[in-house]
Design an enzyme around this catalytic site. Structure first.
Site, PDB file in Angstrom:
ATOM      1  CE  LYS A  13      -1.967  -1.183   3.782  1.00 15.33           C
ATOM      2  NZ  LYS A  13      -1.461  -2.366   4.226  1.00 15.33           N
ATOM      3  NE  ARG A  88      -4.197  -1.705  10.002  1.00 10.82           N
ATOM      4  CZ  ARG A  88      -3.205  -0.891   9.215  1.00 10.82           C
ATOM      5  NH1 ARG A  88      -3.362   0.300   8.914  1.00 10.82           N
ATOM      6  NH2 ARG A  88      -2.090  -1.442   9.226  1.00 10.82           N
ATOM      7  NE  ARG A 127       7.243  -1.993   6.234  1.00 10.50           N
ATOM      8  CZ  ARG A 127       5.940  -2.166   6.497  1.00 10.50           C
ATOM      9  NH1 ARG A 127       5.362  -1.736   5.418  1.00 10.50           N
ATOM     10  NH2 ARG A 127       5.365  -2.571   7.532  1.00 10.50           N
ATOM     11  NE  ARG A 160       6.374   0.063  10.055  1.00 14.20           N
ATOM     12  CZ  ARG A 160       4.866   0.153   9.526  1.00 14.20           C
ATOM     13  NH1 ARG A 160       4.847   0.505   8.398  1.00 14.20           N
ATOM     14  NH2 ARG A 160       3.977  -0.507  10.230  1.00 14.20           N
ATOM     15  NE  ARG A 171       2.116  -4.766  11.871  1.00 18.94           N
ATOM     16  CZ  ARG A 171       3.255  -4.454  10.622  1.00 18.94           C
ATOM     17  NH1 ARG A 171       4.509  -4.946  11.044  1.00 18.94           N
ATOM     18  NH2 ARG A 171       3.065  -3.518   9.761  1.00 18.94           N
TER      19      ARG A 171
HETATM   20  P1  ADP Z   1       2.264  -1.792   3.351  1.00 17.24           P
HETATM   21  O1  ADP Z   1       2.203  -0.315   3.274  1.00 17.24           O
HETATM   22  O2  ADP Z   1       0.847  -2.419   2.757  1.00 17.24           O
HETATM   23  O3  ADP Z   1       2.259  -2.453   4.653  1.00 17.24           O
HETATM   24  P2  ADP Z   1       4.736  -1.474   1.810  1.00 17.24           P
HETATM   25  O4  ADP Z   1       4.453  -0.824   0.877  1.00 17.24           O
HETATM   26  O5  ADP Z   1       5.294  -0.865   3.002  1.00 17.24           O
HETATM   27  O6  ADP Z   1       3.591  -2.364   2.454  1.00 17.24           O
HETATM   28  O7  ADP Z   1       5.501  -2.901   1.349  1.00 17.24           O
HETATM   29  C1  ADP Z   1       6.189  -3.939   2.115  1.00 17.24           C
HETATM   30  C2  ADP Z   1       7.559  -4.348   1.824  1.00 17.24           C
HETATM   31  O8  ADP Z   1       7.313  -5.057   0.624  1.00 17.24           O
HETATM   32  C3  ADP Z   1       8.387  -3.233   1.399  1.00 17.24           C
HETATM   33  O9  ADP Z   1       9.831  -3.625   1.784  1.00 17.24           O
HETATM   34  C4  ADP Z   1       8.334  -3.065  -0.036  1.00 17.24           C
HETATM   35  O10 ADP Z   1       9.675  -2.554  -0.596  1.00 17.24           O
HETATM   36  C5  ADP Z   1       7.924  -4.714  -0.406  1.00 17.24           C
HETATM   37  N1  ADP Z   1       7.067  -4.506  -1.707  1.00 17.24           N
HETATM   38  C6  ADP Z   1       6.147  -3.575  -1.983  1.00 17.24           C
HETATM   39  N2  ADP Z   1       5.556  -4.176  -3.127  1.00 17.24           N
HETATM   40  C7  ADP Z   1       6.109  -5.326  -3.629  1.00 17.24           C
HETATM   41  C8  ADP Z   1       5.777  -6.056  -4.685  1.00 17.24           C
HETATM   42  N3  ADP Z   1       4.973  -5.726  -5.584  1.00 17.24           N
HETATM   43  N4  ADP Z   1       7.052  -7.029  -4.869  1.00 17.24           N
HETATM   44  C9  ADP Z   1       8.092  -7.355  -3.955  1.00 17.24           C
HETATM   45  N5  ADP Z   1       8.001  -6.575  -2.752  1.00 17.24           N
HETATM   46  C10 ADP Z   1       7.155  -5.257  -2.530  1.00 17.24           C
HETATM   47  P1  AMP Z   2       0.845   0.840   9.180  1.00 14.53           P
HETATM   48  O1  AMP Z   2       1.793   1.943   8.947  1.00 14.53           O
HETATM   49  O2  AMP Z   2      -0.361   0.861   8.287  1.00 14.53           O
HETATM   50  O3  AMP Z   2       1.447  -0.687   8.811  1.00 14.53           O
HETATM   51  O4  AMP Z   2       0.279   0.853  10.496  1.00 14.53           O
HETATM   52  C1  AMP Z   2       1.161   0.419  11.589  1.00 14.53           C
HETATM   53  C2  AMP Z   2       0.435   0.206  12.934  1.00 14.53           C
HETATM   54  O5  AMP Z   2      -0.501   1.534  13.232  1.00 14.53           O
HETATM   55  C3  AMP Z   2      -1.042  -0.871  12.960  1.00 14.53           C
HETATM   56  O6  AMP Z   2      -0.492  -1.986  13.323  1.00 14.53           O
HETATM   57  C4  AMP Z   2      -1.764  -0.224  14.002  1.00 14.53           C
HETATM   58  O7  AMP Z   2      -1.075  -0.437  15.332  1.00 14.53           O
HETATM   59  C5  AMP Z   2      -1.823   1.365  13.868  1.00 14.53           C
HETATM   60  N1  AMP Z   2      -2.711   1.692  12.976  1.00 14.53           N
HETATM   61  C6  AMP Z   2      -2.551   2.333  11.581  1.00 14.53           C
HETATM   62  N2  AMP Z   2      -3.695   2.622  10.809  1.00 14.53           N
HETATM   63  C7  AMP Z   2      -4.801   2.042  11.980  1.00 14.53           C
HETATM   64  C8  AMP Z   2      -6.194   2.121  11.708  1.00 14.53           C
HETATM   65  N3  AMP Z   2      -6.838   2.652  10.693  1.00 14.53           N
HETATM   66  N4  AMP Z   2      -6.761   1.726  12.790  1.00 14.53           N
HETATM   67  C9  AMP Z   2      -6.198   1.226  13.928  1.00 14.53           C
HETATM   68  N5  AMP Z   2      -4.955   1.230  14.011  1.00 14.53           N
HETATM   69  C10 AMP Z   2      -4.256   1.729  12.950  1.00 14.53           C
END
Ligand code: ADP
Ligand code: AMP
Length: 218
Positions: A13, A88, A127, A160, A171
């Site tokens: 995302k 969420r 990541r 992170r 998660r």
């Molecule tokens: P989210 O925001 O949904 O939690 P991220 O965009 O941070 O996910 O992506 C999670 C990890 O996967 C990051 O390290 C990113 O670089 C990697 N990633 C994202 N999209 C892809 C993809 N299409 N193929 C492989 N790795 C990906």
């Molecule tokens: P994210 O960066 O989207 O992976 O979110 C990291 C953490 O933030 C999650 O595991 C939750 O603890 C909190 N968080 C982010 N967005 C929400 C949401 N919409 N509702 C509740 N918790 C959230």
């Protein structure tokens, strides 16, 4: 365009949001980013959110909803926005619907990024995020040119706190229990569009763009 990016943690995302907001010139509203900024700034909100985030749990609905509601009244959202990581839970989705109805600004679409569970663990534990500009990398799938240094701003890359195996597992479980039902919720509203998130980052992007281009100027 008023768009939601839906999908499990690690679906991509944030990665897609980074590219989409540039292409369509939309504000990127990531509730996770808002909480991490609050933690960094040492605010009361940050203290409250950290407790839940460290455990891989969701921050309580009332807290999240009030933040997003306030954010959606800021002037930069008048031309649309990209929501990333919100809603969420069903309660969050219903609160958002009620709020948007009041504002008379319906959602344009919900993009569900679909990725198999097995892939997510490797994506999340590998990541890396830039401390400077927030850009997202992966040690294997999307590495920076120089290890631990951001290609875009030269900032330091870090892992992170919640990207450890134990917290990631929690998660993912929370996702299945509380967030996955939103796929059916938006399907019923007729605004869900699923994309195959297992493809290369650029391919996923192209698939989303193909869908969103239909709504440019709406
Ligand atoms: P989210 O925001 O949904 O939690 P991220 O965009 O941070 O996910 O992506 C999670 C990890 O996967 C990051 O390290 C990113 O670089 C990697 N990633 C994202 N999209 C892809 C993809 N299409 N193929 C492989 N790795 C990906
Ligand atoms: P994210 O960066 O989207 O992976 O979110 C990291 C953490 O933030 C999650 O595991 C939750 O603890 C909190 N968080 C982010 N967005 C929400 C949401 N919409 N509702 C509740 N918790 C959230």
């Amino acid at each position: 365009m008023r768009i939601i990016l839906l999908g499990p943690p690690g679906a991509g995302k944030g990665t897609q949001a980074e590219r989409l907001v540039k292409k369509y010139n939309l504000p990127h509203i990531s509730t996770g980013d808002i909480f991490r900024a609050a933690i960094k700034a040492g605010t009361e909100l940050g203290k409250q959110a950290k407790e839940y985030m460290d455990r891989g749990e969701l921050v309580p609905d009332d807290l999240v909803v009030s933040i997003v509601k306030a954010r959606l009244t800021e002037p930069d959202t008048a031309g649309g926005y990209l929501l990333d990581g919100f809603p969420r839970t069903k309660a969050q989705a219903e609160a958002l619907d009620a709020s948007l109805q009041e504002l008379n600004t319906p959602l344009t679409g919900v993009i569900n990024i679909d990725v198999a569970q097995e892939e997510l663990l490797e994506r999340l534990t590998g990541r890396r995020v830039c401390r400077g500009c927030g850009a997202t990398y992966h040690i294997k799938f999307n590495p920076s040119t120089v290890r631990s240094v951001c290609d875009k701003c030269g900032g330091e890359l870090y892992q992170r706190d919640d990207d450890t195996i134990e917290t990631v597992k929690q998660r993912l479980e929370v996702y299945h229990r509380q967030t996955e039902p939103l796929i059916a919720y938006y399907q019923q509203q007729g605004i869900l569009h699923s994309v195959d998130g297992a493809q290369e980052i650029d391919e996923v992007f192209q698939e989303i763009v193909q869908f969103l281009d239909k709504f440019v100027n709406s």
